[in-house]
Write a protein that holds these residues in place. Structure first.
Motif, mmCIF file in Angstrom:
data_model
loop_
_atom_site.group_PDB
_atom_site.id
_atom_site.type_symbol
_atom_site.label_atom_id
_atom_site.label_comp_id
_atom_site.label_asym_id
_atom_site.label_seq_id
_atom_site.Cartn_x
_atom_site.Cartn_y
_atom_site.Cartn_z
ATOM 1 N N PRO A 75 0.841 -1.203 0.000
ATOM 2 C CA PRO A 75 0.000 0.000 0.000
ATOM 3 C C PRO A 75 0.870 1.245 0.000
ATOM 4 C CG PRO A 75 -0.428 -1.407 1.947
ATOM 5 C CD PRO A 75 0.824 -1.901 1.300
ATOM 6 N N GLY A 77 0.626 5.651 0.315
ATOM 7 C CA GLY A 77 -0.096 6.911 0.445
ATOM 8 C C GLY A 77 0.600 7.932 -0.437
ATOM 9 N N ALA A 78 1.129 9.003 0.195
ATOM 10 C CA ALA A 78 1.797 10.054 -0.579
ATOM 11 C C ALA A 78 3.279 9.767 -0.791
ATOM 12 C CB ALA A 78 1.632 11.380 0.139
ATOM 13 N N GLY A 79 3.797 8.713 -0.142
ATOM 14 C CA GLY A 79 5.222 8.393 -0.311
ATOM 15 C C GLY A 79 6.143 9.367 0.402
ATOM 16 N N THR A 80 5.705 9.909 1.541
ATOM 17 C CA THR A 80 6.585 10.785 2.336
ATOM 18 C C THR A 80 7.218 10.029 3.506
ATOM 19 O OG1 THR A 80 4.879 11.544 3.875
ATOM 20 C CG2 THR A 80 5.124 12.794 1.830
ATOM 21 N N GLY A 81 7.013 8.732 3.568
ATOM 22 C CA GLY A 81 7.499 7.943 4.695
ATOM 23 C C GLY A 81 9.020 7.987 4.828
ATOM 24 N N ALA A 140 5.215 17.392 10.055
ATOM 25 C CA ALA A 140 5.816 18.486 9.281
ATOM 26 C C ALA A 140 5.539 18.327 7.788
ATOM 27 C CB ALA A 140 7.315 18.543 9.550
ATOM 28 N N SER A 141 5.217 17.113 7.366
ATOM 29 C CA SER A 141 4.891 16.829 5.961
ATOM 30 C C SER A 141 3.406 17.035 5.673
ATOM 31 C CB SER A 141 5.251 15.370 5.673
ATOM 32 O OG SER A 141 4.629 14.536 6.651
ATOM 33 N N PHE A 146 -0.713 11.693 3.351
ATOM 34 C CA PHE A 146 -2.126 11.296 3.363
ATOM 35 C C PHE A 146 -2.518 10.824 4.771
ATOM 36 C CE2 PHE A 146 -2.234 9.658 -1.364
ATOM 37 C CZ PHE A 146 -1.984 10.954 -1.810
ATOM 38 N N ASN A 150 -0.720 8.448 7.563
ATOM 39 C CA ASN A 150 -0.594 8.904 8.966
ATOM 40 C C ASN A 150 -1.068 7.809 9.925
ATOM 41 O OD1 ASN A 150 -1.640 12.412 8.527
ATOM 42 N ND2 ASN A 150 0.186 11.340 7.851
ATOM 43 N N ALA A 152 -1.217 4.539 9.257
ATOM 44 C CA ALA A 152 -0.347 3.365 9.146
ATOM 45 C C ALA A 152 0.937 3.556 9.945
ATOM 46 C CB ALA A 152 -0.033 3.088 7.678
ATOM 47 N N GLY A 156 2.869 11.640 14.274
ATOM 48 C CA GLY A 156 2.771 12.631 15.350
ATOM 49 C C GLY A 156 2.890 14.021 14.764
ATOM 50 N N GLU A 206 1.547 -0.202 9.705
ATOM 51 C CA GLU A 206 2.442 0.048 8.566
ATOM 52 C C GLU A 206 2.045 -0.721 7.298
ATOM 53 O OE1 GLU A 206 6.605 0.182 9.430
ATOM 54 O OE2 GLU A 206 6.296 0.606 11.543
ATOM 55 N N ILE A 212 -6.448 0.270 4.865
ATOM 56 C CA ILE A 212 -7.445 1.160 5.461
ATOM 57 C C ILE A 212 -8.144 1.898 4.324
ATOM 58 C CG2 ILE A 212 -7.756 3.209 6.908
ATOM 59 C CD1 ILE A 212 -5.077 2.228 8.346
ATOM 60 N N GLU A 425 7.425 7.985 15.777
ATOM 61 C CA GLU A 425 6.353 8.350 14.845
ATOM 62 C C GLU A 425 6.623 7.955 13.390
ATOM 63 O OE1 GLU A 425 6.079 12.649 15.375
ATOM 64 O OE2 GLU A 425 7.826 12.950 14.073
HETATM 65 C C1 LIG Z 1 9.840 16.558 5.308
HETATM 66 C C2 LIG Z 1 9.141 15.491 6.112
HETATM 67 C C3 LIG Z 1 8.694 15.786 7.385
HETATM 68 C C4 LIG Z 1 8.052 14.801 8.150
HETATM 69 N N1 LIG Z 1 7.595 15.132 9.395
HETATM 70 C C5 LIG Z 1 6.927 14.221 10.123
HETATM 71 C C6 LIG Z 1 6.423 14.557 11.421
HETATM 72 O O1 LIG Z 1 6.571 15.683 11.913
HETATM 73 N N2 LIG Z 1 5.776 13.594 12.107
HETATM 74 C C7 LIG Z 1 5.576 12.354 11.588
HETATM 75 O O2 LIG Z 1 4.950 11.519 12.247
HETATM 76 N N3 LIG Z 1 6.058 12.002 10.371
HETATM 77 C C8 LIG Z 1 6.713 12.902 9.628
HETATM 78 N N4 LIG Z 1 7.194 12.564 8.383
HETATM 79 C C9 LIG Z 1 7.051 11.186 7.893
HETATM 80 C C10 LIG Z 1 5.822 10.918 6.973
HETATM 81 O O3 LIG Z 1 5.337 12.099 6.382
HETATM 82 C C11 LIG Z 1 4.735 10.231 7.776
HETATM 83 O O4 LIG Z 1 5.176 8.945 8.171
HETATM 84 C C12 LIG Z 1 3.398 10.070 7.045
HETATM 85 O O5 LIG Z 1 2.467 9.574 7.964
HETATM 86 C C13 LIG Z 1 3.472 9.169 5.838
HETATM 87 O O6 LIG Z 1 2.293 9.357 5.088
HETATM 88 P P1 LIG Z 1 2.268 9.000 3.529
HETATM 89 O O7 LIG Z 1 0.891 9.229 3.033
HETATM 90 O O8 LIG Z 1 3.338 9.706 2.808
HETATM 91 O O9 LIG Z 1 2.563 7.441 3.589
HETATM 92 P P2 LIG Z 1 3.543 6.536 2.708
HETATM 93 O O10 LIG Z 1 4.953 6.950 2.882
HETATM 94 O O11 LIG Z 1 3.032 6.437 1.322
HETATM 95 O O12 LIG Z 1 3.329 5.139 3.437
HETATM 96 C C14 LIG Z 1 3.701 4.953 4.757
HETATM 97 C C15 LIG Z 1 3.208 3.592 5.241
HETATM 98 O O13 LIG Z 1 1.802 3.569 5.287
HETATM 99 C C16 LIG Z 1 1.307 2.452 4.571
HETATM 100 N N5 LIG Z 1 -0.001 2.891 4.056
HETATM 101 C C17 LIG Z 1 -0.259 4.013 3.352
HETATM 102 N N6 LIG Z 1 -1.586 4.118 3.144
HETATM 103 C C18 LIG Z 1 -2.163 3.041 3.724
HETATM 104 C C19 LIG Z 1 -3.513 2.581 3.844
HETATM 105 N N7 LIG Z 1 -4.525 3.250 3.334
HETATM 106 N N8 LIG Z 1 -3.735 1.420 4.511
HETATM 107 C C20 LIG Z 1 -2.712 0.726 5.059
HETATM 108 N N9 LIG Z 1 -1.416 1.117 4.962
HETATM 109 C C21 LIG Z 1 -1.164 2.254 4.307
HETATM 110 C C22 LIG Z 1 2.361 2.153 3.547
HETATM 111 O O14 LIG Z 1 2.328 0.807 3.137
HETATM 112 C C23 LIG Z 1 3.615 2.451 4.342
HETATM 113 O O15 LIG Z 1 3.958 1.340 5.132
HETATM 114 C C24 LIG Z 1 7.853 13.517 7.611
HETATM 115 C C25 LIG Z 1 8.310 13.231 6.323
HETATM 116 C C26 LIG Z 1 8.949 14.194 5.577
HETATM 117 C C27 LIG Z 1 9.425 13.859 4.195
#
Ligand SMILES: Cc1cc2nc3c(=O)[nH]c(=O)nc-3n(C[C@H](O)[C@H](O)[C@H](O)COP(=O)(O)OP(=O)(O)OC[C@H]3O[C@@H](n4cnc5c(N)ncnc54)[C@H](O)[C@@H]3O)c2cc1C
Length: 469
Positions: A75, A77-81, A140-141, A146, A150, A152, A156, A206, A212, A425
């Protein structure tokens, strides 16, 4: 244990197109490059096929097909993990939630909202705030990540120190299991003593247990006022010492962020801010208080100033306008990307009880000297959550892959010995799984692996994550 997987063949691709439509199934070189990475180091894993379902029933059909055919599904989301969770390390299908992006309902009377997982955090915050409501989790992202991601990762952010993390706002979930079955995990209620808590089990899982597809959040009324302080220190350790003292004085700030000098310098260059920092400053705390009574907030700030003065801080500065507040937050939010613009880094999301922060910071710097790496430290100090960015600089490939992880192991061992753990987090994902034996013994790890096998007997969902293989 390693599992055997099948490749995505022509018949599978045809079946995926029948489920989602040809526009939403891309294969091979037609998959845009950014889907092969997230924000973790410089790791690249292209999927065989990218699918973009638009409904829960499409997600269910994809899962059933892949489960029956033993094709891995990751899965996304936005790929900011920052832990590699969304990387398709075994190829297979990358299931993007980007088209599942509707805010279904904002229920003002009950302070609740129901959304799909592909809604951007900030879009959701803005939508509820238009109705006078508040969704606190603010990574911060937040402008791009997405809500599904958040959940998964149990994201925080700065507000967690007063308002808690993502899991504190989730009441109920719709989840597609690896089999393709669709479940609701709970109910839209504030109290629930009915069965095991599958909602909380899904949060932070994760993407390894299910996908979800709907989220029911609880919300708060929006606080009406906030004040922001910038507190410079001549030493990073003194800044860390001051953190727990503020809470002991009876104040719970709505944010309490730490940035050591290098973090400030990188962020100032990157964010092109007008903020000037005297060379004698070695660290900053950004401290915010919020609420509905300005008088109380001013008194809280006076008390905070009294406390931090006891730790040798320099002149405490108030952000006087909304613009100054925005600029300070911009600086803080820019740190991760600013460091990345300078060098690839390994991000360690260390967390300890907050009074142990100074010891953790000391340990990180000592380990850096021992193993020959530079680190940039910053983060959510009020939560004891210190982000340690270990810079690649001129470190050789061999040392980066073998020797530096030994140093990271020492840092994590220190965290655990201080009562902390590996991640506050960002999750474990692909890059931290090799350290899971530090916080958990075999019995605890086996229990978690058993849960994984119960949800996903064929291990097709996000394989290669969370547990050492
Ligand atoms: C500049 C920057 C700042 C950041 N600051 C913070 C911060 O302050 N706090 C913080 O907590 N994190 C922070 N992050 C980390 C990141 O943004 C978080 O972990 C965010 O929650 C990831 O969301 P995403 O949509 O990009 O998920 P993705 O990176 O796409 O995926 C993350 C995980 O979620 C799973 N996933 C995604 N969607 C679903 C779904 N619908 N059902 C089940 N699993 C799913 C994926 O398989 C993967 O394991 C930051 C990242 C960056 C690049």
């Amino acid at each position: 244990m390693k599992h055997a997987y099948n490749k995505v063949g022509d018949s599978h691709r045809a079946a995926l197109i029948a489920i989602c439509g040809a526009d939403n199934v891309l294969a091979g070189s037609n998959v845009p490059e950014h889907y092969s990475h997230d924000y973790t180091e410089d790791l690249r894993f292209p999927p065989e096929v990218l699918v973009k379902p638009g409904t829960t029933s499409e997600v269910a059909a994809i899962m059933k097909l892949c489960n029956d055919s033993r094709i891995p599904v990751t899965p996304r989301g936005a790929g900011t993990g920052l832990s590699g969770g969304a990387l398709p390390v075994y190829g297979g299908v990358l299931l993007s939630t980007e088209r599942l992006n509707k805010i279904i309902n904002i229920d003002v009377r009950n302070l609740q909202a129901t959304v799909e997982p592909g809604v951007i955090n900030q879009v959701f915050k803005d939508a509820v705030s238009e109705k006078g409501l508040f969704y606190p989790p603010d990574p911060a992202s937040r402008g791009s990540c997405f809500l599904g991601g958040n959940l998964a990762e149990c994201a925080g952010g700065p507000k967690a120190v007063k308002y808690g993390v993502t899991r504190d706002y989730v009441l109920n979930l719709e989840v597609v299991l690896p089999s393709g079955d669709v479940i609701m995990t709970g109910a839209n209620v504030l109290k629930n003593s009915t069965g095991y808590n599958l909602t909380q089990l899904m949060i932070g899982s994760e993407g390894t247990l299910g996908i979800i597809t709907k989220i029911v959040f609880r919300l708060l009324p929006m606080p009406t006022h906030d004040l922001l302080l910038l507190v410079p220190f001549p030493s990073a350790e003194q800044a860390c010492e001051a953190v727990s003292a503020v809470f002991r004085a009876g104040i719970t700030p709505s944010a309490m962020e730490f940035m050591e000098r290098d973090a400030l310098d990188y962020a100032m260059q990157y964010a092109e801010t007008s903020i000037q920092v005297d060379p004698s400053v070695k660290a900053h705390l950004i401290i915010e208080v919020d609420g509905n009574d300005p008088e109380t907030l001013f008194r809280d700030c006076e008390k905070i100033t009294e406390v931090v003065n006891g730790f040798g801080c320099m002149e405490v500065l108030f952000a006087e306008s909304a613009q100054q507040k925005a600029e300070l937050w911009k600086l803080r939010r820019a740190v991760g990307e600013a460091v990345k613009a300078h060098s690839i880094y390994k991000e360690e999301d260390t967390v300890v009880p907050r009074a142990a922060l100074p010891e953790l910071l000391r340990g990180v710097k000592e380990t850096g000297r021992k193993y020959g790496f530079r680190s940039v430290c910053y983060g959510h100090a009020g939560d004891g959550n210190l982000h340690v960015n270990i810079l690649r600089d001129e470190i050789s490939e061999d040392d980066w892959n073998n020797r530096i992880p030994e140093g990271i192991r020492e840092i994590f061992s220190l965290c655990v010995s201080l009562g902390g753990t590996l991640s506050g987090e960002h999750g474990i994902g692909y890059v931290q799984k090799r350290y899971m034996d530090i916080p958990f013994n075999t019995a605890a790890l086996d229990l978690q692996k058993g849960i994984k096998s119960t949800f996903d007997p064929n291990h097709i969902l996000n394989p290669g994550k969370m547990f050492p293989e």
